[in-house]
Design an enzyme around this catalytic site. Structure first.
Site, PDB file in Angstrom:
ATOM      1  N   GLU A   9      -7.458  -3.908   9.674  1.00 56.39           N
ATOM      2  CA  GLU A   9      -7.754  -3.601   8.270  1.00 56.39           C
ATOM      3  C   GLU A   9      -9.251  -3.513   8.006  1.00 56.39           C
ATOM      4  O   GLU A   9     -10.079  -4.077   8.731  1.00 56.39           O
ATOM      5  CB  GLU A   9      -7.111  -4.674   7.363  1.00 56.39           C
ATOM      6  CG  GLU A   9      -7.360  -4.516   5.858  1.00 56.39           C
ATOM      7  CD  GLU A   9      -6.844  -3.213   5.254  1.00 56.39           C
ATOM      8  OE1 GLU A   9      -7.169  -2.122   5.776  1.00 56.39           O
ATOM      9  OE2 GLU A   9      -6.152  -3.283   4.221  1.00 56.39           O
ATOM     10  N   HIS A  51       2.182  -3.045   6.702  1.00 54.97           N
ATOM     11  CA  HIS A  51       2.846  -4.330   6.985  1.00 54.97           C
ATOM     12  C   HIS A  51       3.605  -4.868   5.775  1.00 54.97           C
ATOM     13  O   HIS A  51       3.362  -4.467   4.633  1.00 54.97           O
ATOM     14  CB  HIS A  51       1.789  -5.357   7.403  1.00 54.97           C
ATOM     15  CG  HIS A  51       0.758  -5.589   6.325  1.00 54.97           C
ATOM     16  ND1 HIS A  51       0.972  -6.424   5.244  1.00 54.97           N
ATOM     17  CD2 HIS A  51      -0.468  -5.053   6.141  1.00 54.97           C
ATOM     18  CE1 HIS A  51      -0.087  -6.403   4.454  1.00 54.97           C
ATOM     19  NE2 HIS A  51      -0.980  -5.572   4.970  1.00 54.97           N
TER      20      HIS A  51
END
Length: 201
Positions: free
Chosen positions: A85, A12
């Site tokens: 994550e 990201h």
């Protein structure tokens, strides 16, 4: 679980905590101005790659990055918790560099070795990420898939498949290439602008 074929991964765009060098994990911080720019720049690198479907982590920084890319190249986007994550437990929010100095480590392998017991298991994170990727690849055999996720997820998969970690920058797409049961990671390149980057050893 080992994916059956080549796929793409993208970290990201950046957040304020990334810029401050903090463990971010499950803390759901938004992209900052740099991160939004990186997401738009990733479009240029991916436009000729033939991506036909995107899967993203549910955390805002990954989902927003994926939305920008999916809108720009007009492909479907799905959200999957399997590539969320890593949970850093009591390390969340703390400066990465300070903890590495405190524990006397200076590499990705060293960093993994000092992770707290109150977070996620590194091996479990790697296994769930590879299982997620494998399921999408198997379920969509005709699609060229991009997974928009996080550094720990991408590093765990890289180490499991290739035996090493690599230098992973925000908004930079990488191809996890499978050839005759052997894996390598290469940076997606634009002629004259980006050069392929071999995995770090």
């Amino acid at each position: 679980m080992t994916p059956a074929r080549t796929f793409y991964g993208l970290r990201h765009g950046a957040t304020d905590w990334n810029r401050e060098g903090r463990f971010q994990g499950r803390t759901d911080n938004p992209l900052n101005a740099d991160g939004l720019r990186q997401a738009h720049e990733a479009v240029d690198m991916l436009r000729g790659a033939g991506i036909s479907r995107i899967v993203a982590s549910p955390l805002a920084r990954a989902a927003r990055t994926a939305e920008i890319i999916a809108d720009a190249i007009s492909v479907p986007l799905a959200i999957d918790d399997g590539i969320i994550e890593f949970d850093f437990g009591s390390f969340e929010g703390l400066p990465v560099r300070d903890l590495m100095i405190k524990h006397g480590v200076n590499s990705a392998t060293g960093l993994v070795s000092i992770l707290p017991a109150d977070g996620e298991s590194w091996d479990a994170m790697t296994e769930r990420s590879l299982a997620c990727v494998s399921a999408w690849l198997d379920g969509h055999p005709d699609d060229n898939l991009l997974f928009v996720c996080h550094d720990a997820v991408m590093q765990g998969m890289a180490n499991a498949l290739c035996g090493s970690y690599f230098k992973n920058s925000h908004g930079t797409p990488f191809r996890y290439v499978r050839e005759q049961a052997q894996w390598r990671i290469e940076q997606v390149a634009i002629a004259g602008r980006y050069s392929p980057s071999p995995p770090a050893t």
